[in-house]
Design a protein around this motif. Structure first.
Motif, PDB file in Angstrom:
ATOM      1  N   LEU A  64       0.975  -1.084   0.090  1.00  0.00           N
ATOM      2  CA  LEU A  64      -0.197  -0.002  -0.073  1.00  0.00           C
ATOM      3  C   LEU A  64       0.996   1.169   0.060  1.00  0.00           C
ATOM      4  N   HIS A  65       1.847   1.271   0.611  1.00  0.00           N
ATOM      5  CA  HIS A  65       2.834   2.407   0.884  1.00  0.00           C
ATOM      6  C   HIS A  65       3.836   2.735  -0.323  1.00  0.00           C
ATOM      7  N   LYS A  66       4.537   1.404  -0.639  1.00  0.00           N
ATOM      8  CA  LYS A  66       5.670   1.729  -1.408  1.00  0.00           C
ATOM      9  C   LYS A  66       4.929   1.711  -2.993  1.00  0.00           C
ATOM     10  N   LEU A  67       4.205   0.530  -3.413  1.00  0.00           N
ATOM     11  CA  LEU A  67       3.483   0.377  -4.476  1.00  0.00           C
ATOM     12  C   LEU A  67       2.474   1.125  -4.974  1.00  0.00           C
ATOM     13  N   ASP A  68       1.705   1.207  -3.971  1.00  0.00           N
ATOM     14  CA  ASP A  68       0.453   2.160  -4.348  1.00  0.00           C
ATOM     15  C   ASP A  68       0.459   3.501  -4.265  1.00  0.00           C
ATOM     16  N   GLY A  69       1.682   3.805  -3.353  1.00  0.00           N
ATOM     17  CA  GLY A  69       1.921   5.307  -3.175  1.00  0.00           C
ATOM     18  C   GLY A  69       1.213   6.108  -1.926  1.00  0.00           C
ATOM     19  N   LEU A  70       0.465   5.200  -0.979  1.00  0.00           N
ATOM     20  CA  LEU A  70      -0.424   5.980  -0.076  1.00  0.00           C
ATOM     21  C   LEU A  70       0.481   6.376   1.185  1.00  0.00           C
ATOM     22  N   PRO A  71       0.230   7.331   1.678  1.00  0.00           N
ATOM     23  CA  PRO A  71       1.018   7.755   2.753  1.00  0.00           C
ATOM     24  C   PRO A  71       0.834   7.224   4.036  1.00  0.00           C
ATOM     25  N   HIS A  72       1.531   6.880   4.964  1.00  0.00           N
ATOM     26  CA  HIS A  72       1.193   6.140   6.247  1.00  0.00           C
ATOM     27  C   HIS A  72      -0.025   6.407   6.806  1.00  0.00           C
ATOM     28  N   ALA A  73      -0.422   7.767   6.902  1.00  0.00           N
ATOM     29  CA  ALA A  73      -1.903   8.062   7.587  1.00  0.00           C
ATOM     30  C   ALA A  73      -2.721   7.239   6.803  1.00  0.00           C
ATOM     31  N   ASP A  74      -2.960   7.271   5.591  1.00  0.00           N
ATOM     32  CA  ASP A  74      -3.941   6.561   4.571  1.00  0.00           C
ATOM     33  C   ASP A  74      -3.810   4.900   4.758  1.00  0.00           C
ATOM     34  N   VAL A  75      -2.696   4.491   4.811  1.00  0.00           N
ATOM     35  CA  VAL A  75      -2.397   3.102   5.073  1.00  0.00           C
ATOM     36  C   VAL A  75      -2.939   2.804   6.365  1.00  0.00           C
ATOM     37  N   ALA A  76      -2.726   3.419   7.523  1.00  0.00           N
ATOM     38  CA  ALA A  76      -3.264   3.247   8.790  1.00  0.00           C
ATOM     39  C   ALA A  76      -4.732   3.100   8.777  1.00  0.00           C
ATOM     40  N   GLU A  78      -6.763   2.792   6.241  1.00  0.00           N
ATOM     41  CA  GLU A  78      -7.346   1.489   5.407  1.00  0.00           C
ATOM     42  C   GLU A  78      -7.352   0.400   6.073  1.00  0.00           C
ATOM     43  N   LEU A  79      -6.118  -0.032   6.813  1.00  0.00           N
ATOM     44  CA  LEU A  79      -5.829  -1.075   7.471  1.00  0.00           C
ATOM     45  C   LEU A  79      -6.537  -1.110   8.900  1.00  0.00           C
ATOM     46  N   GLY A  80      -6.571   0.068   9.492  1.00  0.00           N
ATOM     47  CA  GLY A  80      -7.517  -0.054  10.845  1.00  0.00           C
ATOM     48  C   GLY A  80      -6.462  -0.252  11.948  1.00  0.00           C
ATOM     49  N   ILE A  81      -5.060   0.236  11.771  1.00  0.00           N
ATOM     50  CA  ILE A  81      -4.341   0.131  12.590  1.00  0.00           C
ATOM     51  C   ILE A  81      -3.477   1.653  12.733  1.00  0.00           C
ATOM     52  N   THR A  82      -2.725   1.812  13.893  1.00  0.00           N
ATOM     53  CA  THR A  82      -2.083   3.073  14.265  1.00  0.00           C
ATOM     54  C   THR A  82      -0.859   3.423  12.894  1.00  0.00           C
ATOM     55  N   ARG A  83      -0.776   4.646  12.918  1.00  0.00           N
ATOM     56  CA  ARG A  83       0.426   5.146  12.158  1.00  0.00           C
ATOM     57  C   ARG A  83       1.810   4.581  12.853  1.00  0.00           C
ATOM     58  N   SER A  84       1.879   4.292  13.895  1.00  0.00           N
ATOM     59  CA  SER A  84       3.189   3.773  14.606  1.00  0.00           C
ATOM     60  C   SER A  84       3.099   2.075  14.033  1.00  0.00           C
ATOM     61  N   GLY A  85       1.914   1.680  14.164  1.00  0.00           N
ATOM     62  CA  GLY A  85       1.875   0.277  13.626  1.00  0.00           C
ATOM     63  C   GLY A  85       2.302  -0.066  12.180  1.00  0.00           C
TER      64      GLY A  85
END
Length: 103
Positions: A64-76, A78-85
């Motif tokens: 999600l981050h490297k291939l789809d280009g989503l920032p950490h906040a969006d990945v968090a 989308e996956l229902g996890i914290t940004r730290s996760g």
């Protein structure tokens, strides 16, 4: 003879402008040689294999981050996890990939 010299100068100037400095009388070819292309292809295949072997959670975050280009906040989100996760999964993924590609 003058026409040949003008043509050579024009071609060299175009080559330098297009691809960078070239030796006199030599046109630069921006394409990689066969050996370099083969090495690049092998490196890409090794990377694809290593990405496929990532642990599931780290793999989802990495994709999600490297291939789809989503920032950490969006990945968090989308996956229902914290940004730290997300950051921890990315660290796991990058460590895994470095080790896989080093071997």
């Amino acid at each position: 003879m003058r026409e040949r010299r003008r043509r050579s100068t024009r071609d060299r100037d175009w080559s330098v402008a297009e691809y960078g400095a070239a030796s006199p009388g030599e046109t630069a070819d921006p394409r990689p040689g066969a050996e370099q292309a083969m090495e690049d292809q092998q490196r890409s295949a090794r990377l694809a294999t290593a990405i496929a072997a990532l642990p599931p959670a780290a793999g989802r975050v990495f994709r999600l981050h490297k291939l789809d280009g989503l920032p950490h906040a969006d990945v968090a989100r989308e996956l229902g996890i914290t940004r730290s996760g997300v950051e921890k999964h990315m660290a796991t993924a990058m460590t895994f990939l470095r080790r896989s590609l080093r071997d």
